[in-house]
Design a protein around this motif. Structure first.
Motif, PDB file in Angstrom:
ATOM      1  N   GLU A  74      61.610  90.893   3.619  1.00  0.00           N
ATOM      2  CA  GLU A  74      61.042  89.733   2.936  1.00  0.00           C
ATOM      3  C   GLU A  74      61.371  89.764   1.456  1.00  0.00           C
ATOM      4  O   GLU A  74      61.696  88.734   0.853  1.00  0.00           O
ATOM      5  CB  GLU A  74      59.533  89.678   3.154  1.00  0.00           C
ATOM      6  CG  GLU A  74      59.141  89.319   4.572  1.00  0.00           C
ATOM      7  CD  GLU A  74      57.643  89.424   4.817  1.00  0.00           C
ATOM      8  OE1 GLU A  74      56.891  89.834   3.903  1.00  0.00           O
ATOM      9  OE2 GLU A  74      57.224  89.107   5.956  1.00  0.00           O
ATOM     10  N   SER A  75      61.312  90.947   0.852  1.00  0.00           N
ATOM     11  CA  SER A  75      61.641  91.089  -0.563  1.00  0.00           C
ATOM     12  C   SER A  75      63.109  90.751  -0.819  1.00  0.00           C
ATOM     13  O   SER A  75      63.440  90.060  -1.791  1.00  0.00           O
ATOM     14  CB  SER A  75      61.341  92.512  -1.022  1.00  0.00           C
ATOM     15  OG  SER A  75      61.746  92.702  -2.361  1.00  0.00           O
ATOM     16  N   GLU A  76      63.991  91.251   0.037  1.00  0.00           N
ATOM     17  CA  GLU A  76      65.419  90.947  -0.110  1.00  0.00           C
ATOM     18  C   GLU A  76      65.675  89.445   0.040  1.00  0.00           C
ATOM     19  O   GLU A  76      66.507  88.882  -0.681  1.00  0.00           O
ATOM     20  CB  GLU A  76      66.232  91.729   0.914  1.00  0.00           C
ATOM     21  CG  GLU A  76      66.299  93.209   0.610  1.00  0.00           C
ATOM     22  CD  GLU A  76      66.963  94.009   1.720  1.00  0.00           C
ATOM     23  OE1 GLU A  76      67.062  93.502   2.864  1.00  0.00           O
ATOM     24  OE2 GLU A  76      67.362  95.158   1.432  1.00  0.00           O
ATOM     25  N   GLU A  77      64.973  88.813   0.966  1.00  0.00           N
ATOM     26  CA  GLU A  77      65.131  87.373   1.172  1.00  0.00           C
ATOM     27  C   GLU A  77      64.689  86.607  -0.079  1.00  0.00           C
ATOM     28  O   GLU A  77      65.366  85.657  -0.504  1.00  0.00           O
ATOM     29  CB  GLU A  77      64.333  86.915   2.393  1.00  0.00           C
ATOM     30  CG  GLU A  77      64.559  85.486   2.767  1.00  0.00           C
ATOM     31  CD  GLU A  77      65.986  85.177   3.172  1.00  0.00           C
ATOM     32  OE1 GLU A  77      66.433  84.033   2.910  1.00  0.00           O
ATOM     33  OE2 GLU A  77      66.670  86.055   3.708  1.00  0.00           O
ATOM     34  N   ARG A  78      63.571  86.997  -0.671  1.00  0.00           N
ATOM     35  CA  ARG A  78      63.108  86.345  -1.907  1.00  0.00           C
ATOM     36  C   ARG A  78      64.105  86.554  -3.028  1.00  0.00           C
ATOM     37  O   ARG A  78      64.346  85.679  -3.834  1.00  0.00           O
ATOM     38  CB  ARG A  78      61.731  86.891  -2.302  1.00  0.00           C
ATOM     39  CG  ARG A  78      60.595  86.335  -1.487  1.00  0.00           C
ATOM     40  CD  ARG A  78      59.240  86.673  -2.115  1.00  0.00           C
ATOM     41  NE  ARG A  78      59.062  88.075  -2.387  1.00  0.00           N
ATOM     42  CZ  ARG A  78      58.524  88.966  -1.560  1.00  0.00           C
ATOM     43  NH1 ARG A  78      58.113  88.577  -0.367  1.00  0.00           N
ATOM     44  NH2 ARG A  78      58.398  90.230  -1.903  1.00  0.00           N
ATOM     45  N   PHE A  79      64.700  87.755  -3.115  1.00  0.00           N
ATOM     46  CA  PHE A  79      65.651  88.080  -4.164  1.00  0.00           C
ATOM     47  C   PHE A  79      66.902  87.184  -4.063  1.00  0.00           C
ATOM     48  O   PHE A  79      67.445  86.769  -5.062  1.00  0.00           O
ATOM     49  CB  PHE A  79      66.043  89.556  -4.088  1.00  0.00           C
ATOM     50  CG  PHE A  79      66.978  89.984  -5.170  1.00  0.00           C
ATOM     51  CD1 PHE A  79      66.540  90.097  -6.484  1.00  0.00           C
ATOM     52  CD2 PHE A  79      68.296  90.278  -4.870  1.00  0.00           C
ATOM     53  CE1 PHE A  79      67.396  90.498  -7.483  1.00  0.00           C
ATOM     54  CE2 PHE A  79      69.169  90.684  -5.864  1.00  0.00           C
ATOM     55  CZ  PHE A  79      68.720  90.783  -7.192  1.00  0.00           C
ATOM     56  N   ARG A  80      67.333  86.924  -2.819  1.00  0.00           N
ATOM     57  CA  ARG A  80      68.516  86.061  -2.629  1.00  0.00           C
ATOM     58  C   ARG A  80      68.215  84.657  -3.062  1.00  0.00           C
ATOM     59  O   ARG A  80      68.938  83.903  -3.514  1.00  0.00           O
ATOM     60  CB  ARG A  80      68.939  86.075  -1.145  1.00  0.00           C
ATOM     61  CG  ARG A  80      69.590  87.353  -0.773  1.00  0.00           C
ATOM     62  CD  ARG A  80      70.169  87.269   0.644  1.00  0.00           C
ATOM     63  NE  ARG A  80      70.152  88.628   1.184  1.00  0.00           N
ATOM     64  CZ  ARG A  80      69.617  88.991   2.296  1.00  0.00           C
ATOM     65  NH1 ARG A  80      69.039  88.122   3.077  1.00  0.00           N
ATOM     66  NH2 ARG A  80      69.644  90.233   2.685  1.00  0.00           N
TER      67      ARG A  80
END
Length: 80
Positions: A74-80
């Motif tokens: 989820e964090s990686e998705e928000r970062f993208r």
């Protein structure tokens, strides 16, 4: 967990008929309503003639790892 019940039944049926050892990840509902994730290793026990005679199951609690992986995704998705 109710959402895993059909898959778990199918997994157990297939394991007892076709395989000696398999694994599945699934959820359990705790008495307090929370969810626990587990990795189940299931081995078919056979009698002297080779007929399935039972199952030996070992469950390992993977809740912390599962939630950490979800949070990271989820964090990686928000970062993208």
């Amino acid at each position: 967990h109710p959402d895993d019940l059909a898959d778990t039944r199918s997994f157990i049926d297939q394991t007892s008929r076709t395989a000696d050892e398999r694994q599945i990840r699934k959820r359990y509902v705790r008495p307090d309503g929370g969810v626990t994730w587990a990795l189940l290793s299931v081995r078919t026990l056979r009698d002297a003639s080779g007929k399935a005679d039972g199952l030996l199951t070992v469950a390992v609690d993977t809740t912390a790892e599962t939630l950490a992986a979800r949070d990271l995704s989820e964090s990686e998705e928000r970062f993208r």
